[in-house]
Write an enzyme that holds these catalytic residues in place. Structure first.
Site, short mmCIF file in Angstrom:
data_model
loop_
_atom_site.label_atom_id
_atom_site.label_comp_id
_atom_site.label_asym_id
_atom_site.label_seq_id
_atom_site.Cartn_x
_atom_site.Cartn_y
_atom_site.Cartn_z
N THR A 181 47.27 12.06 20.06
CA THR A 181 46.20 12.50 19.56
C THR A 181 46.02 13.86 20.56
O THR A 181 46.40 14.11 21.30
CB THR A 181 45.25 11.72 19.49
OG1 THR A 181 44.89 11.27 20.96
CG2 THR A 181 45.42 10.39 18.81
N GLU A 327 46.50 9.56 13.63
CA GLU A 327 46.56 8.11 13.42
C GLU A 327 46.96 7.99 12.06
O GLU A 327 47.39 6.84 11.51
CB GLU A 327 45.42 7.47 13.71
CG GLU A 327 45.01 7.12 15.14
CD GLU A 327 44.27 8.46 15.81
OE1 GLU A 327 44.22 9.65 15.22
OE2 GLU A 327 43.28 8.22 17.01
N LYS A 438 21.74 12.60 19.45
CA LYS A 438 20.54 11.48 19.03
C LYS A 438 19.14 12.01 19.68
O LYS A 438 19.16 11.96 20.73
CB LYS A 438 21.03 10.27 19.86
CG LYS A 438 20.09 9.20 19.57
CD LYS A 438 20.77 7.86 19.53
CE LYS A 438 20.10 6.74 18.83
NZ LYS A 438 20.59 5.38 18.78
N TRP A 443 19.54 10.90 14.33
CA TRP A 443 20.69 11.56 14.35
C TRP A 443 20.73 13.05 13.86
O TRP A 443 20.31 13.17 12.86
CB TRP A 443 21.94 10.73 13.76
CG TRP A 443 22.07 9.64 14.56
CD1 TRP A 443 21.91 8.27 13.92
CD2 TRP A 443 22.90 9.35 15.50
NE1 TRP A 443 22.24 7.33 14.63
CE2 TRP A 443 22.82 7.99 15.82
CE3 TRP A 443 23.51 10.17 16.62
CZ2 TRP A 443 23.68 7.20 16.99
CZ3 TRP A 443 24.00 9.44 17.54
CH2 TRP A 443 24.18 8.28 18.02
#
Ligand SMILES: Nc1ncnc2c1ncn2[C@@H]1O[C@H](COP(=O)(O)OP(=O)(O)OP(=O)(O)O)[C@@H](O)[C@H]1O
Ligand SMILES: Nc1ncnc2c1ncn2[C@@H]1O[C@H](COP(=O)(O)OP(=O)(O)OP(=O)(O)O)[C@@H](O)[C@H]1O
Ligand SMILES: [Mg+2]
Ligand SMILES: [Mg+2]
Lengths: 547, 547
Positions: A181, A327, A438, A443
């Site tokens: 990754t 992935e 946050k 959010w």
């Protein structure tokens, strides 16, 4: 039915059987152009296969490749895989300690290295635990002065070997390759791929409801071939026998634009920053025409809607957004327009095109709320994005801890992305869970803010990160690169954002810088920015947010 | 990677998840229209699954279906398969003894039968060895007076069952269905299909270089759903969530033309005779507009080039030829035009479109000469067509003798078709090996002769069969159905053919008849014609052939 294994030699065999004369074009580092055909490539891949045997590499051995996108890299996409070995596509743009980690993690036994990266490899060679030999991707004359050893050159390695090879029978569940990754959120994680996964991914790349890569296309993967299999493009294009164009080191906007124009490229793919930069170039050079393009795929992070409009209106080159991960091989969703959407007014269509998109056939997708249930498909309720498919990994290499948390009991991958979903099934990625801000229990999406900032005509690039706040926990900090044409003030940006977002979303601070640091795969490097702007905001400094 | 099995429940789940409101439309036998959505169908398929459990059918049990194309048949495409049973798609148009053979051969445990076929089934019920129960595909009121027993109706069978079902985990190599070959050359042969094969076939049906069936399409399979999985269309269309239209008994040209017009059908498929007949209808009814059509797929036997031109020029509905077999699921080759062909003059493009076509991705094809080697790709040298793919069968059911001869050592199916291949990889099927005419040691293609005959404007249909000849072994006999508009003589036909073929190819005799008998799947029934015209030609009767 016949138990024909879904292995990568099938892709190659089809290309050479039916499209032997189709071209593979590489713009070489010295600016000259290398052209050959699938038939030529095939012969060299067979030579490479013999050479790998001669090197004494066992079945399953990993062959690391440290290279830009070019025809020799293409050959390495098949040589190890079709002989039962595995290609480890190394990301040499990672910081050294990450780069070393990936090579050690994969236990690469040999490294195939571009001349340009020999120095970098040599500087780290002491730390490679498994590498036993080096091959420089060029002719003998191109091996730079180096301490690496033993070292040989690719052309000598190939030469003299027969140009045919009997591919062994390989079970489709055999590993054919590995990528790591991007390391955006931490140490890169290794993902081993099977033949079956990439075969199916290649087929789906040609599906009319996905990328629809067909034999009439000319593809140009700007995305590095080490980034999630070059998004599967070299394999998918080989399966259909499409002409391929490789830019090697020439991934600057000018070179890419000219390659598209001259080689009549119909399909290209890269992260948003590449297309953002190319737009600047095209505006200054209106004689360069990229309108051959049918789909300019963009993924890796979300492109601003303004970019999509600009490419339609100014260059007649439609942008198609894709969402995916290392992935997931990586094809997950694509912002193709389903029939109902094509019937909407243009403005609404752009909203769809700015989303991560619609699950491609074969990809199961869901967005799960805190209660463990799918969130309502209302385009608003956020949840964790989870995916399942034959081309999604079921484990990370050597990462027992991640493996414990990354998968659900019923076999979905938890992507770490926060998303919403709408009535028509489209997914929009709101943010990475690690990048969400946050603020006082609510959010804020950094991605939505930065895309709106980039829609401002005097903003070249912008990103938003969380900074600590003594009262609200976290608050957004905007980091902006002005285009330099005309004045740009905090107030301009604040009133621009206020048109779209509620007061409490508006950044508490703005920083103007010259360039946003990018990760190894061209994403905004928020880790680095957070370190650089490691400040604490105080309540009295706030304006509206407090009221 | 995740071991996600390639099973048919995945196709259905995708449709209902992402396209719950897309329509499935059936024109019912009484002329009314039944419409419902994938969401509706899904609930009934779940009910059917419960009902199959209640009937006590074990895993692997075969469920025979004797039905035209309609929504209940569609439900049966999934109910048995997704619960680990197998649907046997029965061809009720076969002569009785063949029909009985197929049911016994498959060991069907239950038969789902259209009301219209109850009488035919009852007439043969004594001979069914395995059938234990019958379900009439309608409501209770629709069960006709019958001796069949036990018999129930489909709607009662479903009613009261839950509309959800937890599909079992099924290995992708499990049989999901069986079809029998058309019986053109003898006793129909059973072909068992696996989930994996039909999943891959469905994916490939959506490939841009194959049929490219996508979510924007509206498909109308005229080809019966018992004929090689309805050419895979109901499964492929479900995978992408496309709207589907089923004609039930209304497969006459008028009904089909109106359905295409009214339901805005973009993709349809049938044997050539259907489209031949529809052309007559369209000429007489110019107000009917079928130009929504993007691809009118034709397969099962070769369509004359003249038909392809006519559909382009007169109805703006492009014909796409496909070659396939029951043994190949059936997608094998398609006359899609590869890039090089699109650059040719129109006339040459038509030559390509009249060929069996180009191998679809995932299909390996070769033409093998008497010496066991691939014939040169010169468009002239004939050989046996052989194919290999994950969706080609590796055995016939209960046919040890055929199994011994039909497969090569390296795993290809010998199709029994004679073909040529050209430089660009296109395959043209010259004839079945059993239909080729062996004249004095040289081969004459019956198919090429009949297609040229059908290009004559006063010929409605024509076929050519071998008749015995005392000197040349076999000679061609032409059997012709005139359109009835204007005179048509043997001389007209002979001089017409002489423009294309050498003297020794020209038929020795012509028969004019009113209709060519067709097989159960709408092909010219040459077996029957050979019996009917069982004559011996003598040398002195010949003209040019002797000189
Ligand atoms: N179209 C898109 N819109 C928004 N985000 C995207 C899009 N495509 C990809 N991404 C982001 O990229 C991620 C996958 O990137 P990649 O596999 O290259 O590694 P990374 O997540 O950046 O690095 P690491 O996993 O090592 O932290 C996704 O999880 C998502 O966060
Ligand atoms: N486009 C085409 N052109 C010429 N022939 C075709 C074409 N498509 C299919 N066919 C013929 O149809 C055959 C497959 O038909 P199908 O499986 O329906 O059974 P059948 O061969 O007619 O019957 P049986 O095998 O029982 O004798 C092929 O082998 C070929 O001979
Ligand atoms: Mg990641
Ligand atoms: Mg046959």
């Amino acid at each position: 039915m016949m138990s024909v294994q879904l292995t990568l030699d099938k892709l190659l065999e089809r290309a050479v059987d039916l499209f032997p004369d189709r071209e593979l074009v590489t713009k070489l580092p010295d600016g000259s152009t290398h052209r050959y055909t699938y038939a030529d490539a095939y012969e060299r891949i067979c030579q490479l296969a013999h050479a790998l045997d001669e090197l004494g590499l066992e079945q399953g051995a990993r062959v690391g490749v440290v290279a830009t996108n070019h025809y020799r890299h293409f050959e390495l996409y098949f040589g190890p895989a079709c002989t039962g070995r595995s290609i480890h596509m190394c990301n040499m743009r990672l910081p050294d300690h990450h780069f070393v980690h990936t090579v050690d993690d994969a236990e690469d036994e040999v490294l195939f290295v571009d001349p340009a990266f020999v120095e970098k490899v040599a500087a780290n060679a002491d730390e490679f635990e498994s590498v036993e030999q080096y091959v420089v991707l060029g002719s003998e004359a191109e091996i730079p002065e180096t301490d690496l050893e033993p070292v040989t050159d690719y052309e000598s390695l190939l030469s003299g070997h027969p140009t045919e090879y009997e591919w062994p029978d390989i079970d489709e569940d055999t590993e054919y390759g590995m990528c790591h990754t991007s390391g955006t959120t931490g140490l890169p994680k290794g993902v081993p791929y099977t033949h079956r996964a990439m075969y199916l991914h290649s087929v789906m790349g040609g599906h009319v409801d996905a990328n629809a890569i067909g034999e009439r296309d000319t593809v140009l993967p700007v995305v590095p071939m080490f980034h999630a299999n070059g998004w599967g493009i070299p394999y998918g294009a080989t399966f259909v026998g499409a002409k391929q164009v490789f830019p090697s080191v020439h991934t600057d906007p000018e070179s890419i634009a000219h390659l598209i124009d001259e080689e009549e490229v119909t399909f290209s793919a890269a992260v948003p920053t590449i297309w953002l930069e190319m737009a600047e170039y095209l505006d200054e050079n209106p004689e360069v025409d990229i309108s051959n393009i049918d789909r300019l795929t963009v993924g890796g992070s979300a492109p601003p809607e303004s970019l999509i409009r600009r490419y339609d209106e100014e260059y007649d080159a439609p942008i198609l957004q894709g969402w995916g991960m290392t992935e997931t091989s990586p094809l997950g969703t694509l912002s193709t327009l389903r029939k109902e959407v094509t019937e909407l007014p243009t403005d609404e269509q752009y909203e769809y095109r700015a989303m991560a998109g619609f699950p491609v056939p074969g990809m199961q997708v869901r967005v799960i709320g805190d209660d463990g249930e799918e969130v309502p498909r209302d385009g608003e309720t956020m949840g964790g994005l989870e995916v399942r498919s034959p081309w999604v990994t079921d484990h990370y290499h050597n990462r027992p801890e991640e493996n414990e948390h990354a998968f659900t009991e019923d076999g979905y991958l938890r992507t770490g992305d926060v998303a919403v979903r709408n009535e028509l099934g489209y997914v929009d990625v709101v943010d990475r869970d690690k990048d969400m801000i946050k603020s006082g229990g609510e959010w804020i999406s950094s991605v939505q803010l930065e895309n709106e900032l980039m829609a401002h005509e005097r903003v070249a690039e912008a990103t938003v990160v969380a900074v600590e706040h003594d009262r609200w926990q976290e608050r957004p900090l905007a980091i902006v690169v002005p285009t330099g044409t005309g004045e740009l003030s905090e107030d301009d940006l604040e009133s621009h954002l206020a048109e779209t977002f509620p007061d409490w979303w508006l950044p508490d601070a703005y920083e103007f810088i010259e360039e946003i640091p990018k990760t190894s795969t061209g994403k905004f490097d928020k880790k680095r920015l957070r370190d650089r702007f490691d400040i604490v905001l105080e309540a009295e400094k706030e304006g509206d947010a407090e009221t």
